[in-house]
Design an enzyme around this catalytic site. Structure first.
Site, PDB file in Angstrom:
ATOM      1  N   HIS A  88      -6.189   5.287   6.325  1.00  0.00           N
ATOM      2  CA  HIS A  88      -6.878   3.934   6.717  1.00  0.00           C
ATOM      3  C   HIS A  88      -6.657   3.154   7.970  1.00  0.00           C
ATOM      4  CE1 HIS A  88      -8.822   0.265   5.399  1.00  0.00           C
ATOM      5  NE2 HIS A  88      -7.620  -0.409   5.566  1.00  0.00           N
ATOM      6  N   ARG A  94       0.799  -1.308   0.005  1.00  0.00           N
ATOM      7  CA  ARG A  94       0.095   0.284   0.134  1.00  0.00           C
ATOM      8  C   ARG A  94       0.972   0.949  -0.037  1.00  0.00           C
ATOM      9  NH1 ARG A  94      -4.534  -2.075   4.249  1.00  0.00           N
ATOM     10  NH2 ARG A  94      -5.323  -3.671   2.783  1.00  0.00           N
TER      11      ARG A  94
HETATM   12  C1  LIG Z   1     -13.180  -0.097   5.371  1.00  0.00           C
HETATM   13  C2  LIG Z   1     -12.164  -1.118   6.049  1.00  0.00           C
HETATM   14  C3  LIG Z   1     -11.825  -2.096   5.474  1.00  0.00           C
HETATM   15  C4  LIG Z   1     -10.893  -2.834   6.010  1.00  0.00           C
HETATM   16  N1  LIG Z   1     -10.713  -4.160   5.407  1.00  0.00           N
HETATM   17  C5  LIG Z   1      -9.647  -5.065   5.887  1.00  0.00           C
HETATM   18  C6  LIG Z   1      -9.468  -6.367   5.321  1.00  0.00           C
HETATM   19  O1  LIG Z   1     -10.228  -6.692   4.220  1.00  0.00           O
HETATM   20  N2  LIG Z   1      -8.379  -7.082   5.844  1.00  0.00           N
HETATM   21  C7  LIG Z   1      -7.919  -6.687   6.869  1.00  0.00           C
HETATM   22  O2  LIG Z   1      -7.075  -7.428   7.465  1.00  0.00           O
HETATM   23  N3  LIG Z   1      -7.972  -5.468   7.628  1.00  0.00           N
HETATM   24  C8  LIG Z   1      -8.862  -4.848   6.906  1.00  0.00           C
HETATM   25  N4  LIG Z   1      -8.928  -3.439   7.747  1.00  0.00           N
HETATM   26  C9  LIG Z   1      -8.324  -3.141   8.905  1.00  0.00           C
HETATM   27  C10 LIG Z   1      -9.081  -3.805  10.090  1.00  0.00           C
HETATM   28  O3  LIG Z   1     -10.758  -3.656   9.665  1.00  0.00           O
HETATM   29  C11 LIG Z   1      -8.923  -3.288  11.603  1.00  0.00           C
HETATM   30  O4  LIG Z   1      -7.665  -2.936  11.635  1.00  0.00           O
HETATM   31  C12 LIG Z   1      -9.450  -4.217  12.648  1.00  0.00           C
HETATM   32  O5  LIG Z   1     -10.729  -4.485  12.432  1.00  0.00           O
HETATM   33  C13 LIG Z   1      -9.112  -3.647  13.989  1.00  0.00           C
HETATM   34  O6  LIG Z   1      -9.959  -4.381  14.835  1.00  0.00           O
HETATM   35  P1  LIG Z   1      -9.707  -4.007  16.296  1.00  0.00           P
HETATM   36  O7  LIG Z   1     -10.559  -5.372  17.182  1.00  0.00           O
HETATM   37  O8  LIG Z   1      -8.498  -3.878  16.722  1.00  0.00           O
HETATM   38  O9  LIG Z   1     -10.703  -2.797  16.546  1.00  0.00           O
HETATM   39  P2  LIG Z   1     -12.009  -2.305  16.229  1.00  0.00           P
HETATM   40  O10 LIG Z   1     -12.629  -3.169  15.357  1.00  0.00           O
HETATM   41  O11 LIG Z   1     -11.876  -0.874  15.768  1.00  0.00           O
HETATM   42  O12 LIG Z   1     -13.053  -2.311  17.639  1.00  0.00           O
HETATM   43  C14 LIG Z   1     -12.575  -1.250  18.645  1.00  0.00           C
HETATM   44  C15 LIG Z   1     -13.543  -1.358  19.629  1.00  0.00           C
HETATM   45  O13 LIG Z   1     -13.090  -0.641  20.956  1.00  0.00           O
HETATM   46  C16 LIG Z   1     -14.427  -0.003  21.159  1.00  0.00           C
HETATM   47  N5  LIG Z   1     -13.641   1.213  21.752  1.00  0.00           N
HETATM   48  C17 LIG Z   1     -13.022   2.151  21.109  1.00  0.00           C
HETATM   49  N6  LIG Z   1     -12.776   3.313  21.743  1.00  0.00           N
HETATM   50  C18 LIG Z   1     -13.363   2.936  22.977  1.00  0.00           C
HETATM   51  C19 LIG Z   1     -13.417   3.778  24.218  1.00  0.00           C
HETATM   52  N7  LIG Z   1     -12.766   4.966  24.340  1.00  0.00           N
HETATM   53  N8  LIG Z   1     -13.915   3.135  25.028  1.00  0.00           N
HETATM   54  C20 LIG Z   1     -14.897   1.953  24.991  1.00  0.00           C
HETATM   55  N9  LIG Z   1     -14.773   1.123  24.037  1.00  0.00           N
HETATM   56  C21 LIG Z   1     -13.865   1.817  23.033  1.00  0.00           C
HETATM   57  C22 LIG Z   1     -15.276  -0.016  20.174  1.00  0.00           C
HETATM   58  O14 LIG Z   1     -16.502   0.101  20.689  1.00  0.00           O
HETATM   59  C23 LIG Z   1     -14.907  -1.370  19.364  1.00  0.00           C
HETATM   60  O15 LIG Z   1     -15.786  -2.014  19.907  1.00  0.00           O
HETATM   61  C24 LIG Z   1     -10.110  -2.717   7.093  1.00  0.00           C
HETATM   62  C25 LIG Z   1     -10.095  -1.318   7.732  1.00  0.00           C
HETATM   63  C26 LIG Z   1     -11.160  -0.535   7.265  1.00  0.00           C
HETATM   64  C27 LIG Z   1     -11.256   0.734   7.637  1.00  0.00           C
END
Ligand SMILES: Cc1cc2nc3c(=O)[nH]c(=O)nc-3n(C[C@H](O)[C@H](O)[C@H](O)COP(=O)(O)OP(=O)(O)OC[C@H]3O[C@@H](n4cnc5c(N)ncnc54)[C@H](O)[C@@H]3O)c2cc1C
Length: 642
Positions: free
Chosen positions: A406, A335
């Site tokens: 992103h 990317r």
């Molecule tokens: C449009 C898009 C498409 C993508 N496609 C891909 C893909 O195809 N393949 C891939 O590998 N990655 C992809 N990614 C990246 C990937 O989706 C993310 O990096 C990943 O899902 C993050 O997961 P996570 O569990 O770390 O956080 P998140 O899914 O962001 O979850 C964060 C959690 O923390 C909670 N939270 C946040 N702040 C607080 C707070 N202050 N207090 C209480 N709760 C809080 C939220 O409510 C949520 O439940 C994509 C990203 C985007 C934006």
């Protein structure tokens, strides 16, 4: 007294790379099954990392409190993930292996990630697929029944598992069903609509959090034996990004202010294929998944200023610049490389569309070769989304795309156990910095979140709990009272500003500053300027923003204001980090450090380290601590995708 720069200990197990994780799992102390129910664990976040962790820890017998800002765990930002998840199954028989996934990830991250973590990630990638299939995740399949794969950037094999363009949604539903099983069993208590506003540290250990109930406005205290933060990434610091509107830095930034080190904050990912910005008052950008580059061909007109519609530009007058410049990887370069090249083409005046800030992603050849139906099967929902937003049909005319903010590789510093420098504070998923170095490969974020949640934390947290100081802590402890006071005062201060400018307006301006001076490319002069501009903007925010409503009920303006206030502080840390790193690597491209062919030029002698920043006070410079990166299994080379 001057604080000495400390070398951070990542606690990487000894022994050969391929045996470290097995050996470590054996050596980690276990918590007896009957004792597990004596421990309470807070998991903040219900995305793939948090949902997987909460379900797995509860399944083991721990009591878990699980928090999120949305009304349902299923609405975590992970649900937006489109393209797929990597694993080294080698179903395609095309030369993949755990070692190759490890190597591609290290190289993709421009040799700025920790070898041992990345190898473990590649190892457990295969377990993730088995786990998700067992949960019923409907991955795409080949005619014969095997799971299907496609390619993503930075790899010459097909190792990405997918469920059309909705992979995140399907994986999250899998994690959610495991989570709800534990909710029904009484092992997990869910706290939706809660925003973490502070971390509580007692005797040096993380022992709880403070949250605001977003419906009633009440400030609630929660104590636990350990806190696991899975709060996602901070790409919204750029204002316009592909992230969900609620994605924020507040939780990790507040933990930073309580002593957790913030690692590599300047490593942010600008994704090459997003729907371009089309208006001043736009608040969100839409990703067009990297999977589209399997079949879509990126091009611009050869002649700058050529404004003919694409159908009237003959083949001989098109520049398929990625295929020409990088024949080995073509449209599937990583990317950072694809984004910088799109910017270069547009800066040369070859950009297309009304603004000139777009390049074409063309499916004409793929449709001719495979037929419309096959292309629709692979990308139908993405094409539909594109048409709904732009009113242009990608089956008939090429998509127009441009890079957008992103993902973030930076995050809270963690050791091999995914524990921060604060004992008892674990950080997982996009919220930590651990596995992607200076640039993440596509389809590796879902892999990391689920690896952390399903396969790493269930082992490493036990090792911590067995050895921790077990003194009982309740929310009556003065540390909770102090934190509550801090949160209440900050909220009242926000509500009392009574200025004239909206919070969104401040956020938009912050985004412009970062995009201009700390975005796809940076230079020292611009970074110094950005720092000054951010300080001025932050000053004005606290004098002149307008935040209507009260703190006693549902108030989204107040929610946003708190997050933007944190972004305004954190952005300065990003810029400080970018200025400090006198090299270019992956997503951090400092124009002063480039090869003759304009590729990122690293300085391995002086910057082969993780930069982890310690908060020293609102009016003091943060202190840099370093974790040297040792490469014992791969050779540090100039990255090449030619
Ligand atoms: C449009 C898009 C498409 C993508 N496609 C891909 C893909 O195809 N393949 C891939 O590998 N990655 C992809 N990614 C990246 C990937 O989706 C993310 O990096 C990943 O899902 C993050 O997961 P996570 O569990 O770390 O956080 P998140 O899914 O962001 O979850 C964060 C959690 O923390 C909670 N939270 C946040 N702040 C607080 C707070 N202050 N207090 C209480 N709760 C809080 C939220 O409510 C949520 O439940 C994509 C990203 C985007 C934006």
């Amino acid at each position: 007294m001057k604080e000495i720069t400390m070398q951070l200990d990542a606690k990487i197990p000894s022994g050969p790379l391929t045996e470290k994780w097995d050996k470590h799992r054996f050596e980690l102390k276990l918590v007896n099954p009957a004792n597990k129910r004596k421990y309470n664990i807070i998991v903040v976040g219900t995305g793939l990392a948090g949902g997987a962790a909460a379900a797995s820890l509860a399944e083991l017998g721990y009591y878990v409190k699980n928090f999120c800002v949305q009304d349902s765990p299923r609405r975590a930002h992970s649900i937006a993930a489109q393209g797929g998840i990597n694993a080294a199954k080698n179903y395609q028989n095309d030369g993949d292996s755990i070692w190759r996934l490890f190597y591609d990830t290290i190289k993709g991250g421009d040799f700025r990630a920790r070898e041992a973590n990345v190898y473990r990630l590649a190892q457990v990638s295969n377990n993730i697929i088995d786990q998700c299939v067992a949960q019923g995740v409907p991955f795409a399949r080949e005619y014969g029944g095997l799971l299907a794969n496609r390619s993503f950037g930075g790899a010459q094999v097909s190792r990405t598992f997918y469920a059309r363009g909705q992979t995140g949604q399907q994986l999250l539903l899998g994690a959610y069903s495991s989570l709800m099983r534990q909710v029904a069993a009484g092992q997990v208590t869910l706290f939706p609509r809660r925003e973490m506003l502070d971390l509580v540290v007692i005797k040096g250990q993380a022992r709880g959090i403070l949250v605001r109930n977003l419906i009633t406005g009440e400030i609630e205290s929660h104590a636990a034996d350990a806190v696991v933060m899975c709060t996602g990434g901070y790409a919204n610091v750029f204002y316009l990004s592909t992230n969900a509107m609620a994605s924020n830095v507040s939780a990790t930034y507040r933990a930073y202010k309580k002593g957790a080190f913030f690692a590599n904050p300047c490593y942010t990912q600008i994704h090459p294929t997003c729907i371009p910005v089309h208006g001043t008052y736009q608040s969100k950008l839409t990703l067009m998944s990297e999977s589209l580059r399997n079949d879509g061909r990126v091009w611009v007109p050869k002649t700058p200023g050529d404004k003919r519609p694409p159908s009237q530009i003959p083949e001989s007058e098109r520049d398929y610049y990625l295929e020409n410049k990088y024949p080995s990887f073509g449209n599937l370069v990583p990317r950072d490389v694809a984004s910088r090249n799109a910017k270069t083409q547009c800066d040369m005046g070859k950009g297309v569309g009304e603004t000139g800030f777009a390049v074409y992603l063309d499916f004409k050849d793929a449709i001719k070769r495979d037929g419309k139906e096959v292309i629709a099967q692979k990308y139908g929902n993405l094409f539909q989304m594109y048409e709904k937003i732009t009113a242009s049909n990608p089956y008939e005319a090429p998509m127009m795309i441009y890079p957008a903010s992103h993902y973030v590789m930076g995050g809270l510093w963690v050791d091999y156990n995914l524990m921060s420098n604060l004992p008892g504070l674990f950080v997982m998923g996009e919220a930590n910095f651990s596995d992607h170095g200076a640039n993440r490969l596509g389809a590796s974020a879902l892999m990391q979140g689920l690896a952390d949640g399903y396969f790493v934390i269930p082992y490493t947290i036990g090792g911590y709990l067995v050895g921790m100081d077990h003194t009982e802590v309740t929310t009556d402890h003065p540390a909770f009272k102090e934190a509550t006071q801090y949160v209440i005062e900050r909220t009242s201060k926000l509500l009392s500003i009574n200025g004239k400018r909206t919070v969104d307006d401040f956020h938009r301006e912050l985004g412009h500053i970062l995009w201009e001076y700390c975005g796809m490319s940076r230079n020292d002069e611009g970074l110094l300027k950005a720092r000054k501009l951010i300080q001025e903007l932050r000053g004005e925010f606290w004098e002149n923003s307008v935040i209507p409503g009260s703190d006693k009920d549902f108030n989204q303006s107040l929610e946003r204001a708190g997050r933007v206030a944190d972004f305004l502080e954190f952005a300065e840390l990003m810029v400080i980090d970018a200025f400090e790193r006198k090299e270019s690597c992956g997503g951090h491209f400092n124009e002063g450090y480039q090869t003759e062919e304009n590729e990122a030029k690293r300085d391995d002698e002086n910057f082969c380290h993780v930069a982890a920043w310690k908060y020293k006070g609102d009016d003091a410079e943060p202190k840099l601590h370093k974790e040297p990166l040792a490469f014992e299994n791969v050779e540090l080379t100039q990255r090449s995708y030619k």
